[in-house]
Design an enzyme around this catalytic site. Structure first.
Site, PDB file in Angstrom:
ATOM      1  N   TYR A  69      -1.171   8.081  -2.663  1.00  0.00           N
ATOM      2  CA  TYR A  69      -1.217   7.833  -3.615  1.00  0.00           C
ATOM      3  C   TYR A  69      -2.133   8.308  -4.090  1.00  0.00           C
ATOM      4  CZ  TYR A  69       2.071   3.890  -4.125  1.00  0.00           C
ATOM      5  OH  TYR A  69       3.430   2.923  -3.497  1.00  0.00           O
ATOM      6  N   GLY A  70      -2.927   8.909  -3.974  1.00  0.00           N
ATOM      7  CA  GLY A  70      -4.961   9.438  -4.300  1.00  0.00           C
ATOM      8  C   GLY A  70      -4.753  10.551  -4.912  1.00  0.00           C
TER       9      GLY A  70
ATOM     10  N   ASP B 231       0.706  -1.311  -0.029  1.00  0.00           N
ATOM     11  CA  ASP B 231       0.130  -0.230   0.364  1.00  0.00           C
ATOM     12  C   ASP B 231       1.100   1.374  -0.130  1.00  0.00           C
ATOM     13  OD1 ASP B 231      -2.308   1.401  -0.437  1.00  0.00           O
ATOM     14  OD2 ASP B 231      -2.166   1.587   2.373  1.00  0.00           O
ATOM     15  N   SER B 232       0.252   2.566  -0.216  1.00  0.00           N
ATOM     16  CA  SER B 232       0.551   3.636  -0.204  1.00  0.00           C
ATOM     17  C   SER B 232       1.303   3.443   1.522  1.00  0.00           C
ATOM     18  CB  SER B 232       0.443   4.506  -0.280  1.00  0.00           C
ATOM     19  OG  SER B 232      -1.365   4.579   0.612  1.00  0.00           O
TER      20      SER B 232
ATOM     21  N   GLU C 267      -2.643   8.504   8.725  1.00  0.00           N
ATOM     22  CA  GLU C 267      -0.874   8.721   8.393  1.00  0.00           C
ATOM     23  C   GLU C 267      -0.134   9.339   9.026  1.00  0.00           C
ATOM     24  OE1 GLU C 267       1.281   6.927   6.324  1.00  0.00           O
ATOM     25  OE2 GLU C 267      -0.590   6.290   5.781  1.00  0.00           O
TER      26      GLU C 267
ATOM     27  N   CYS D 169      -4.096  -2.204  -1.533  1.00  0.00           N
ATOM     28  CA  CYS D 169      -4.161  -0.293  -2.246  1.00  0.00           C
ATOM     29  C   CYS D 169      -5.515  -0.454  -3.651  1.00  0.00           C
ATOM     30  CB  CYS D 169      -3.035  -0.135  -2.596  1.00  0.00           C
ATOM     31  SG  CYS D 169      -3.337   1.691  -2.975  1.00  0.00           S
ATOM     32  N   ASN D 170      -6.554   0.499  -2.928  1.00  0.00           N
ATOM     33  CA  ASN D 170      -7.876   0.561  -3.829  1.00  0.00           C
ATOM     34  C   ASN D 170      -7.188   0.969  -5.074  1.00  0.00           C
ATOM     35  OD1 ASN D 170     -10.542  -0.953  -2.613  1.00  0.00           O
ATOM     36  ND2 ASN D 170      -8.881   0.003  -1.018  1.00  0.00           N
ATOM     37  N   THR D 171      -6.177   2.456  -4.688  1.00  0.00           N
ATOM     38  CA  THR D 171      -6.208   3.580  -5.732  1.00  0.00           C
ATOM     39  C   THR D 171      -5.773   2.217  -7.274  1.00  0.00           C
ATOM     40  OG1 THR D 171      -5.709   4.895  -4.029  1.00  0.00           O
ATOM     41  CG2 THR D 171      -5.283   5.055  -6.273  1.00  0.00           C
TER      42      THR D 171
ATOM     43  N   CYS E 260     -11.326   2.805   0.464  1.00  0.00           N
ATOM     44  CA  CYS E 260      -9.302   2.485   0.600  1.00  0.00           C
ATOM     45  C   CYS E 260      -9.287   1.848   1.946  1.00  0.00           C
ATOM     46  CB  CYS E 260      -8.897   4.543   0.773  1.00  0.00           C
ATOM     47  SG  CYS E 260      -7.802   4.501   1.302  1.00  0.00           S
ATOM     48  N   THR E 261      -8.136   1.623   1.920  1.00  0.00           N
ATOM     49  CA  THR E 261      -7.810   0.855   3.350  1.00  0.00           C
ATOM     50  C   THR E 261      -7.652   1.161   4.147  1.00  0.00           C
ATOM     51  OG1 THR E 261      -5.529   0.745   1.849  1.00  0.00           O
ATOM     52  CG2 THR E 261      -7.497  -1.013   1.847  1.00  0.00           C
ATOM     53  N   HIS E 262      -7.164   2.388   4.409  1.00  0.00           N
ATOM     54  CA  HIS E 262      -6.726   3.755   5.777  1.00  0.00           C
ATOM     55  C   HIS E 262      -8.132   4.212   6.355  1.00  0.00           C
ATOM     56  CE1 HIS E 262      -2.984   4.814   3.171  1.00  0.00           C
ATOM     57  NE2 HIS E 262      -2.784   5.374   4.364  1.00  0.00           N
TER      58      HIS E 262
HETATM   59  N1  DGL Z   1      -4.751   2.916   0.896  1.00  0.00           N
HETATM   60  C1  DGL Z   1      -5.183   3.006  -0.433  1.00  0.00           C
HETATM   61  C2  DGL Z   1      -6.393   3.128  -1.223  1.00  0.00           C
HETATM   62  O1  DGL Z   1      -6.291   1.645  -0.464  1.00  0.00           O
HETATM   63  C3  DGL Z   1      -4.597   4.689  -1.068  1.00  0.00           C
HETATM   64  C4  DGL Z   1      -4.689   6.220  -0.204  1.00  0.00           C
HETATM   65  C5  DGL Z   1      -3.544   6.817  -0.732  1.00  0.00           C
HETATM   66  O2  DGL Z   1      -2.513   6.773  -0.593  1.00  0.00           O
HETATM   67  O3  DGL Z   1      -4.689   8.187  -1.181  1.00  0.00           O
HETATM   68  O4  DGL Z   1      -6.703   3.717  -1.768  1.00  0.00           O
END
Ligand code: DGL
Length: 268
Positions: A38-39, A6-7, A147, A69-71, A178-180
């Site tokens: 990443y988003g 992931d990011s 973060e 990471c979904n992105t 998003c996994t966050h």
């Molecule tokens: N956790 C990531 C996701 O699932 C990326 C979040 C990010 O870095 O913007 O999309």
């Protein structure tokens, strides 16, 4: 060994699900914190980061990669998966399987700006579930809050409430796109009507990883290796807090050098 990336810290919510389901598996998690978030990045950059992350995990000898990471999955759905040796598990497919099984029809997805711009959740869910209606909302404020460890504050609560307020109230389910976001679960629960199911795609991801792993019948020791391209000490303390692991096996690597460039395929 199963690889994940992931990011940043969001990937730990996926590691946690896999670890619950597969106590003996060896896991390798890479958090590309040199490049988080990443988003907010454009598709070409995201494709290059995705290719570099997959190549690095491949080189570590993983048998499967559970994308955390979904992105990255959204970019791959839109532009194609870079080739890998390892078997790849896609989070958006995992989400679609949960929606199909539960027969949800009216579905909200809260995700990063890049995921929403790619439109991948909408396309995947509409083709997996007849009659599905999908609302995709971008919530770019949430990843920086997670973060920086600012998850319990009124700011975090208000940011989640603002994203949820953009969705219709009469939904069957809302997906953490998003996994966050599972790290903000209490705020999501508070902001959404009680009848709305909250879906964490990582639950199905862990099921799918388990069936791949069981097929392999390898003997492993249940170790997780945590790797960041960012600040090691901050990463280590976040891993301790989120995973509840004392003295986790954490290390830092230099940011990966993306080598793949697709100037013509990746446009807009
Ligand atoms: N956790 C990531 C996701 O699932 C990326 C979040 C990010 O870095 O913007 O999309």
């Amino acid at each position: 060994m199963i690889g994940l990336f992931d990011s940043g810290l969001g990937g730990l919510t996926v590691v946690r699900r896999l670890r619950e389901r597969l106590p003996d598996a060896d896991l390798l998690f890479f958090a590309d914190q040199a490049n988080v978030p990443y988003g907010d990045r454009d598709p070409e950059e995201l494709y290059r980061l995705l290719s570099a992350n997959l190549a690095w995990l491949d080189a570590q000898g993983v048998a499967a990669i559970a994308i955390a990471c979904n992105t990255s999955c959204a970019i791959a759905e839109r532009y194609g998966w870079p080739s890998t040796r390892a078997h790849v598990l896609d989070l958006i497919d995992s989400a679609a399987t949960i929606v199909q099984r539960a027969r949800h029809r009216r579905i909200g997805v809260i995700a990063t700006a890049a995921t929403v711009a790619a439109g991948s959740y909408g396309r995947t869910l509409r083709s997996a579930v007849a009659g599905a209606e999908v609302w995709e909302i971008a919530a770019p404020a949430l990843v920086p809050l997670v973060e920086s460890g600012d998850v319990a504050s009124a700011r975090a609560r208000d940011a989640v409430a603002a994203a949820c307020a953009e969705l219709p109230r009469d939904l069957d389910a809302v997906i953490y796109g998003c996994t966050h976001y599972p790290l903000l679960e209490a705020h999501f629960r508070e902001a959404l009507p009680r009848e709305v199911a909250l879906i964490d795609p990582a639950v199905m991801h862990a099921e799918r990883a388990a069936s791949l792993h069981d097929d392999g019948e390898r003997k492993e020791s249940g170790v997780t290796r945590y790797v960041t391209s960012g600040d090691l000490e901050r990463f280590r303390s976040n891993v301790e807090r989120i995973m509840g692991e004392l003295r986790p096996r954490a290390e830092r690597i230099a940011p990966l050098e993306p080598t793949v460039v697709f100037p013509e395929t990746i446009e807009g």
